[in-house]
Design an enzyme around this catalytic site. Structure first.
Site, PDB file in Angstrom:
ATOM      1  N   TYR A 103      31.306   7.315 -12.879  1.00 10.52           N
ATOM      2  CA  TYR A 103      31.961   7.843 -11.540  1.00 10.52           C
ATOM      3  C   TYR A 103      32.713   6.689 -10.841  1.00 10.52           C
ATOM      4  O   TYR A 103      32.139   5.675 -10.885  1.00 10.52           O
ATOM      5  CB  TYR A 103      30.679   8.195 -10.682  1.00 10.52           C
ATOM      6  CG  TYR A 103      29.725   9.200 -11.140  1.00 10.52           C
ATOM      7  CD1 TYR A 103      29.980  10.170 -12.029  1.00 10.52           C
ATOM      8  CD2 TYR A 103      28.651   9.064 -10.514  1.00 10.52           C
ATOM      9  CE1 TYR A 103      28.889  10.901 -12.464  1.00 10.52           C
ATOM     10  CE2 TYR A 103      27.336   9.846 -10.979  1.00 10.52           C
ATOM     11  CZ  TYR A 103      27.751  10.879 -12.164  1.00 10.52           C
ATOM     12  OH  TYR A 103      26.581  11.591 -12.505  1.00 10.52           O
ATOM     13  N   CYS A 106      30.998   4.722  -8.020  1.00 10.29           N
ATOM     14  CA  CYS A 106      29.600   4.349  -8.142  1.00 10.29           C
ATOM     15  C   CYS A 106      29.600   2.695  -8.383  1.00 10.29           C
ATOM     16  O   CYS A 106      30.613   2.260  -9.049  1.00 10.29           O
ATOM     17  CB  CYS A 106      29.037   4.752  -9.668  1.00 10.29           C
ATOM     18  SG  CYS A 106      27.566   3.716 -10.344  1.00 10.29           S
ATOM     19  N   PHE A 108      27.751   0.475  -9.657  1.00  5.50           N
ATOM     20  CA  PHE A 108      27.259  -0.021 -10.790  1.00  5.50           C
ATOM     21  C   PHE A 108      28.491   0.031 -11.806  1.00  5.50           C
ATOM     22  O   PHE A 108      28.519  -0.764 -12.572  1.00  5.50           O
ATOM     23  CB  PHE A 108      26.012   0.559 -11.231  1.00  5.50           C
ATOM     24  CG  PHE A 108      24.767   0.541 -10.480  1.00  5.50           C
ATOM     25  CD1 PHE A 108      24.196  -0.538 -10.458  1.00  5.50           C
ATOM     26  CD2 PHE A 108      24.275   1.628  -9.679  1.00  5.50           C
ATOM     27  CE1 PHE A 108      22.925  -0.855  -9.602  1.00  5.50           C
ATOM     28  CE2 PHE A 108      23.206   1.306  -9.120  1.00  5.50           C
ATOM     29  CZ  PHE A 108      22.557   0.247  -8.945  1.00  5.50           C
ATOM     30  N   CYS A 109      29.103   1.169 -11.950  1.00  2.00           N
ATOM     31  CA  CYS A 109      30.309   1.310 -12.711  1.00  2.00           C
ATOM     32  C   CYS A 109      31.478   0.313 -12.147  1.00  2.00           C
ATOM     33  O   CYS A 109      32.102  -0.253 -13.185  1.00  2.00           O
ATOM     34  CB  CYS A 109      31.037   2.743 -12.426  1.00  2.00           C
ATOM     35  SG  CYS A 109      29.614   4.175 -12.988  1.00  2.00           S
TER      36      CYS A 109
END
Length: 374
Positions: A103, A106, A108-109
């Site tokens: 995403y 996101c 973390f992404c």
């Protein structure tokens, strides 16, 4: 270097033991040996000469062994020094194919993208629909990010910190492919207090390197420990400050979901539903998150404190925690904070903390990596 001295010590011990064994065999007459002839005087003279000859031969062998040992050690140390001084050659990634399932908003992404961009690694992006997640049907792991790597073998790597550690290990390792490296981070499944399955990974903050490669990347053991400590801090603390801050008020929640819908992969109905109902839901969820993580009523104060804590950890005498260039901790902090760009929380953080100069330096270095990639 310590390992080299240990190996040299063992080599010395073996060679000295060998020399002692050879000398002992010369100096001692073996049981059952005979002198031929009947003349006792002749036997005594022969024995005396043999004793003198044996001593001379022993001395010659010891001297020869010592000289041999000296030259052996000299050659060994020269080889060790030559190996240590060999410049690190960047591993070719021409045959490496990477696909990131994500995403866009996101955190973390975002930190995985920051890492890949900084290292000039080309990769494809598959934007996952956050409602249906049909793009992840191939995987039993239903979270993002997921990285699919192919360098002759196809491997799936889950969890943002594992992805970063594994790919960094691959880039620095001389003889391992990505599949071999991924096996260093085994998956562990357990259940929390509510009976829900939890997946964790061993060694997720470790870059797995051989001694000579480690010295090329980490100048001291303290530098490695520092990087790991702050990468963990990002996952355990910093990332949990994002939602309470971007959904702090109904207006901020609506602006955040407008950005999420605009950048994400939503259908028309899904986008409308996510923007209005999602914003309202996350406003209340952020209140629970504030309580869970023991945040202040004014969650901005926690964000400001974290930003200044990070800047203080870097100090005044280096541009990045990694020294002259960002390390994995720099890239992780930058990647997580970047998802707030364009939102009120981000602007407030830049105006009320000391993080702006560092943030801009990392941004410039990542852009250089992207320019190389293009």
């Amino acid at each position: 270097m310590a390992a080299s001295y240990v190996r040299v010590g063992r080599l010395c011990a073996r060679l000295v033991a060998c020399n002692r064994a050879c000398s002992w065999q010369v100096l001692v007459l073996q049981p059952g040996s005979r002198f031929y002839g009947q003349d006792r005087g002749l036997r005594e003279k022969l024995a005396g000469r043999l004793k003198v000859g044996s001593s001379a031969l022993s001395f010659a062998l010891v001297l020869g062994g010592t000289l041999g040992l000296y030259h052996t050690l000299k050659h060994y140390l020269q080889q060790e020094q030559h190996h240590a001084e060999q410049p690190y050659t960047k591993k070719s990634t021409a045959d490496l194919s990477l696909t990131l399932y994500q995403y866009k908003t996101c955190p973390f992404c975002s930190k995985v993208r920051a890492f890949l961009d900084f290292h000039s690694l080309p990769y494809k992006i598959v934007e996952v629909n956050p409602v249906l997640r049909k793009e992840l049907k191939f995987s039993s792991y239903r979270k993002v990010p997921i990285l699919i790597g192919d360098d002759g073998e196809i491997v799936q790597i889950n969890d943002s910190s594992v992805i970063i550690s594994a790919v960094k290990t691959f880039l620095l390792s001389r003889h391992k492919n990505l599949t071999q490296v991924a096996s260093y981070y085994p998956e562990m499944k357990s259940k929390d207090e509510k009976g829900k399955e939890v997946v964790e990974y061993n060694n997720k903050y470790w870059v797995m390197l051989e001694d000579q490669d480690e010295k090329q990347y980490y100048f001291t053991k303290e530098a490695r420990k520092e990087e790991m400590k702050w990468r963990k801090w990002v996952d355990d603390w910093l990332v949990h400050l994002i939602s309470p801050n971007v959904y702090r008020t109904p207006g901020e929640a609506l602006a955040s979901f407008d950005y999420i819908v605009r950048e994400g992969k939503f259908g028309a109905f899904e986008g409308f539903f996510a923007k209005y109902f999602g914003a309202a839901a996350m406003f209340f969820v952020s209140k629970r998150l504030k309580s869970r993580h023991n945040l202040h009523d004014d969650v901005r104060q926690d964000l400001y404190k974290a930003a200044d804590q990070w800047v203080a950890a870097i100090g005044k005498h280096r541009p990045f925690m990694g020294g002259d260039m960002p390390n994995l901790a720099d890239l992780a902090v930058y990647g997580v904070l970047r998802v707030m760009e364009g939102l009120e929380a981000f602007n407030d953080m830049m105006a009320n903390t000391k993080i702006k100069a560092w943030y801009q330096r990392v941004e410039e270095d990542i852009k250089k990596g992207q320019d190389v990639e293009q």
